[in-house]
Design a protein around this motif. Structure first.
Motif, PDB file in Angstrom:
ATOM      1  N   VAL A 136       0.840  -1.199   0.000  1.00 51.81           N
ATOM      2  CA  VAL A 136       0.000   0.000   0.000  1.00 51.81           C
ATOM      3  C   VAL A 136       0.874   1.249   0.000  1.00 51.81           C
ATOM      4  O   VAL A 136       2.035   1.212   0.420  1.00 51.81           O
ATOM      5  CB  VAL A 136      -0.970   0.028   1.205  1.00 51.81           C
ATOM      6  N   ALA A 137       0.275   2.339  -0.467  1.00 56.05           N
ATOM      7  CA  ALA A 137       0.959   3.629  -0.451  1.00 56.05           C
ATOM      8  C   ALA A 137      -0.066   4.702  -0.109  1.00 56.05           C
ATOM      9  O   ALA A 137      -1.270   4.520  -0.349  1.00 56.05           O
ATOM     10  CB  ALA A 137       1.596   3.910  -1.814  1.00 56.05           C
ATOM     11  N   THR A 138       0.401   5.790   0.460  1.00 55.11           N
ATOM     12  CA  THR A 138      -0.480   6.888   0.840  1.00 55.11           C
ATOM     13  C   THR A 138      -0.046   8.180   0.163  1.00 55.11           C
ATOM     14  O   THR A 138       1.142   8.428  -0.030  1.00 55.11           O
ATOM     15  CB  THR A 138      -0.511   7.103   2.370  1.00 55.11           C
ATOM     16  N   ILE A 139      -1.034   8.973  -0.180  1.00 54.39           N
ATOM     17  CA  ILE A 139      -0.819  10.290  -0.767  1.00 54.39           C
ATOM     18  C   ILE A 139      -2.032  11.130  -0.389  1.00 54.39           C
ATOM     19  O   ILE A 139      -3.085  10.574  -0.065  1.00 54.39           O
ATOM     20  CB  ILE A 139      -0.639  10.222  -2.303  1.00 54.39           C
ATOM     21  N   GLY A 140      -1.906  12.425  -0.412  1.00 55.11           N
ATOM     22  CA  GLY A 140      -3.061  13.263  -0.114  1.00 55.11           C
ATOM     23  C   GLY A 140      -2.798  14.720  -0.423  1.00 55.11           C
ATOM     24  O   GLY A 140      -1.646  15.139  -0.576  1.00 55.11           O
ATOM     25  N   MET A 186       4.576   1.570   1.787  1.00 56.39           N
ATOM     26  CA  MET A 186       5.672   2.271   1.117  1.00 56.39           C
ATOM     27  C   MET A 186       6.109   3.449   1.979  1.00 56.39           C
ATOM     28  O   MET A 186       5.278   4.253   2.411  1.00 56.39           O
ATOM     29  CB  MET A 186       5.209   2.766  -0.261  1.00 56.39           C
ATOM     30  N   GLY A 187       7.409   3.554   2.216  1.00 60.88           N
ATOM     31  CA  GLY A 187       7.927   4.648   3.023  1.00 60.88           C
ATOM     32  C   GLY A 187       8.321   5.856   2.201  1.00 60.88           C
ATOM     33  O   GLY A 187       7.947   6.977   2.518  1.00 60.88           O
ATOM     34  N   GLN A 188       9.082   5.651   1.156  1.00 54.38           N
ATOM     35  CA  GLN A 188       9.584   6.751   0.336  1.00 54.38           C
ATOM     36  C   GLN A 188       9.301   6.477  -1.133  1.00 54.38           C
ATOM     37  O   GLN A 188       9.313   5.318  -1.540  1.00 54.38           O
ATOM     38  CB  GLN A 188      11.090   6.920   0.526  1.00 54.38           C
ATOM     39  N   PRO A 189       9.052   7.459  -1.930  1.00 51.45           N
ATOM     40  CA  PRO A 189       8.948   8.861  -1.567  1.00 51.45           C
ATOM     41  C   PRO A 189       7.600   9.169  -0.929  1.00 51.45           C
ATOM     42  O   PRO A 189       6.634   8.443  -1.135  1.00 51.45           O
ATOM     43  CB  PRO A 189       9.087   9.577  -2.903  1.00 51.45           C
ATOM     44  N   GLU A 190       7.586  10.216  -0.152  1.00 51.36           N
ATOM     45  CA  GLU A 190       6.335  10.695   0.428  1.00 51.36           C
ATOM     46  C   GLU A 190       5.817  11.823  -0.465  1.00 51.36           C
ATOM     47  O   GLU A 190       6.597  12.472  -1.159  1.00 51.36           O
ATOM     48  CB  GLU A 190       6.582  11.215   1.839  1.00 51.36           C
ATOM     49  N   ALA A 191       4.501  12.028  -0.430  1.00 49.98           N
ATOM     50  CA  ALA A 191       3.911  13.108  -1.234  1.00 49.98           C
ATOM     51  C   ALA A 191       2.805  13.777  -0.439  1.00 49.98           C
ATOM     52  O   ALA A 191       1.751  13.183  -0.224  1.00 49.98           O
ATOM     53  CB  ALA A 191       3.378  12.569  -2.558  1.00 49.98           C
ATOM     54  N   TYR A 192       3.093  14.977   0.034  1.00 50.58           N
ATOM     55  CA  TYR A 192       2.125  15.789   0.773  1.00 50.58           C
ATOM     56  C   TYR A 192       1.816  16.995  -0.111  1.00 50.58           C
ATOM     57  O   TYR A 192       2.589  17.940  -0.160  1.00 50.58           O
ATOM     58  CB  TYR A 192       2.701  16.251   2.107  1.00 50.58           C
ATOM     59  N   ILE A 193       0.718  16.922  -0.820  1.00 52.21           N
ATOM     60  CA  ILE A 193       0.432  17.914  -1.840  1.00 52.21           C
ATOM     61  C   ILE A 193      -0.315  19.114  -1.243  1.00 52.21           C
ATOM     62  O   ILE A 193      -1.356  18.952  -0.618  1.00 52.21           O
ATOM     63  CB  ILE A 193      -0.422  17.298  -2.975  1.00 52.21           C
ATOM     64  N   SER A 194       0.240  20.290  -1.462  1.00 53.56           N
ATOM     65  CA  SER A 194      -0.443  21.533  -1.098  1.00 53.56           C
ATOM     66  C   SER A 194      -1.362  21.897  -2.259  1.00 53.56           C
ATOM     67  O   SER A 194      -0.888  22.159  -3.377  1.00 53.56           O
ATOM     68  CB  SER A 194       0.564  22.652  -0.860  1.00 53.56           C
ATOM     69  N   GLY A 195      -2.652  21.880  -1.995  1.00 54.53           N
ATOM     70  CA  GLY A 195      -3.613  22.188  -3.042  1.00 54.53           C
ATOM     71  C   GLY A 195      -3.434  23.572  -3.626  1.00 54.53           C
ATOM     72  O   GLY A 195      -3.653  23.788  -4.815  1.00 54.53           O
ATOM     73  N   ILE A 196      -3.006  24.508  -2.798  1.00 54.53           N
ATOM     74  CA  ILE A 196      -2.804  25.873  -3.268  1.00 54.53           C
ATOM     75  C   ILE A 196      -1.591  25.940  -4.194  1.00 54.53           C
ATOM     76  O   ILE A 196      -1.665  26.479  -5.295  1.00 54.53           O
ATOM     77  CB  ILE A 196      -2.660  26.844  -2.079  1.00 54.53           C
ATOM     78  N   GLN A 205       5.956  11.393 -10.573  1.00 57.50           N
ATOM     79  CA  GLN A 205       7.101  10.703  -9.975  1.00 57.50           C
ATOM     80  C   GLN A 205       6.648   9.793  -8.836  1.00 57.50           C
ATOM     81  O   GLN A 205       7.121   8.662  -8.698  1.00 57.50           O
ATOM     82  CB  GLN A 205       8.129  11.715  -9.480  1.00 57.50           C
ATOM     83  N   TRP A 206       5.700  10.277  -8.030  1.00 59.02           N
ATOM     84  CA  TRP A 206       5.202   9.477  -6.911  1.00 59.02           C
ATOM     85  C   TRP A 206       4.460   8.235  -7.421  1.00 59.02           C
ATOM     86  O   TRP A 206       4.660   7.140  -6.907  1.00 59.02           O
ATOM     87  CB  TRP A 206       4.300  10.319  -6.007  1.00 59.02           C
ATOM     88  N   VAL A 207       3.607   8.408  -8.433  1.00 61.34           N
ATOM     89  CA  VAL A 207       2.853   7.268  -8.986  1.00 61.34           C
ATOM     90  C   VAL A 207       3.815   6.203  -9.498  1.00 61.34           C
ATOM     91  O   VAL A 207       3.634   5.008  -9.236  1.00 61.34           O
ATOM     92  CB  VAL A 207       1.892   7.710 -10.118  1.00 61.34           C
ATOM     93  N   ASN A 208       4.820   6.611 -10.215  1.00 64.31           N
ATOM     94  CA  ASN A 208       5.781   5.637 -10.746  1.00 64.31           C
ATOM     95  C   ASN A 208       6.513   4.903  -9.628  1.00 64.31           C
ATOM     96  O   ASN A 208       6.733   3.692  -9.718  1.00 64.31           O
ATOM     97  CB  ASN A 208       6.758   6.309 -11.716  1.00 64.31           C
ATOM     98  N   ALA A 209       6.856   5.607  -8.557  1.00 60.83           N
ATOM     99  CA  ALA A 209       7.500   4.954  -7.414  1.00 60.83           C
ATOM    100  C   ALA A 209       6.536   3.993  -6.720  1.00 60.83           C
ATOM    101  O   ALA A 209       6.922   2.884  -6.334  1.00 60.83           O
ATOM    102  CB  ALA A 209       8.006   6.010  -6.420  1.00 60.83           C
ATOM    103  N   ALA A 210       5.278   4.398  -6.565  1.00 61.89           N
ATOM    104  CA  ALA A 210       4.277   3.532  -5.923  1.00 61.89           C
ATOM    105  C   ALA A 210       4.047   2.273  -6.755  1.00 61.89           C
ATOM    106  O   ALA A 210       3.964   1.164  -6.210  1.00 61.89           O
ATOM    107  CB  ALA A 210       2.967   4.301  -5.714  1.00 61.89           C
ATOM    108  N   VAL A 211       3.954   2.416  -8.062  1.00 58.13           N
ATOM    109  CA  VAL A 211       3.762   1.259  -8.938  1.00 58.13           C
ATOM    110  C   VAL A 211       4.955   0.298  -8.823  1.00 58.13           C
ATOM    111  O   VAL A 211       4.772  -0.922  -8.711  1.00 58.13           O
ATOM    112  CB  VAL A 211       3.533   1.709 -10.402  1.00 58.13           C
ATOM    113  N   LYS A 212       6.167   0.832  -8.800  1.00 61.34           N
ATOM    114  CA  LYS A 212       7.357  -0.020  -8.647  1.00 61.34           C
ATOM    115  C   LYS A 212       7.349  -0.732  -7.290  1.00 61.34           C
ATOM    116  O   LYS A 212       7.690  -1.914  -7.201  1.00 61.34           O
ATOM    117  CB  LYS A 212       8.632   0.813  -8.805  1.00 61.34           C
ATOM    118  N   PHE A 213       6.958  -0.026  -6.246  1.00 58.95           N
ATOM    119  CA  PHE A 213       6.869  -0.630  -4.920  1.00 58.95           C
ATOM    120  C   PHE A 213       5.853  -1.769  -4.913  1.00 58.95           C
ATOM    121  O   PHE A 213       6.122  -2.865  -4.408  1.00 58.95           O
ATOM    122  CB  PHE A 213       6.499   0.440  -3.876  1.00 58.95           C
TER     123      PHE A 213
END
Length: 179
Positions: free
Chosen positions: A105-109, A136-146, A166-174
């Motif tokens: 699993v991976a987290t993003i928001g 998944m630990g890295q990379p992390e992605a904390y997206i600022s909507g603004i 970049q995050w999606v590609n890392a998550a898919v590889k994980f």
């Protein structure tokens, strides 16, 4: 490869719903993303354990049938949403029937704040580890909507799209490495 995603916001106008659209757009060609809906789940109660409702059985089956899961989480009062917590309750019950056990699993928001969903993701990862998920630990992605100019319909600026890609590609590889 099939990757399920769960959006922790119930709002149709959620920035996280918009982020999920960007995730799907940025997925590699050989990856199928599908939403695992949680908005109609009743509140978990162990009285259901002897007779799980079909919607909860469907949630568990979709999680178990996916190669991996992405949790797209908002931050509500410095934690992840009650609806997402409720979905985790259903996925981890009845006792001993952990649908996420061994699942990558991976987290993003995304949130309007400058720190994105850092606190919510930290707490979500802790709960996911308890369920036996491979987080998944890295990379992390904390997206600022603004900063990313993200919209509920999936609009995002070029800089934000690059981070998400970049995050999606890392998550898919994980997920591929751990499925």
């Amino acid at each position: 490869m099939k990757i399920g995603y769960i959006i922790g916001s119930l709002s149709e106008q959620s920035l996280n719903r918009g982020l999920s659209k960007v995730l799907v757009e940025e997925a590699p060609e050989d990856v199928e993303f599908f939403e695992i809906p949680i908005k109609d789940l009743p509140l978990y109660n162990r009285d259901f354990d002897a007779n799980y409702p079909q919607i909860a059985l469907d949630l568990k089956a979709e999680i178990e049938g996916a190669d991996g899961i992405i949790f797209v989480t908002p931050e509500h009062n410095r934690t992840f949403s009650a609806s997402l917590h409720n979905a985790l309750e259903w996925a981890s019950r009845p006792y001993g029937q952990l649908s996420l056990a061994g699942k990558p699993v991976a987290t993003i928001g995304v949130s309007p704040s400058g720190i994105g969903t850092a606190v919510a993701q930290r707490q979500l990862r802790s709960s996911l580890l308890f369920t036996g998920a491979l987080v998944m630990g890295q990379p992390e992605a904390y997206i600022s909507g603004i900063q990313a100019e993200i919209t509920p319909d999936g609009g995002i600026n070029d800089g934000g799209r690059e981070v998400v890609s970049q995050w999606v590609n890392a998550a898919v590889k994980f997920i591929e490495a751990h499925k």
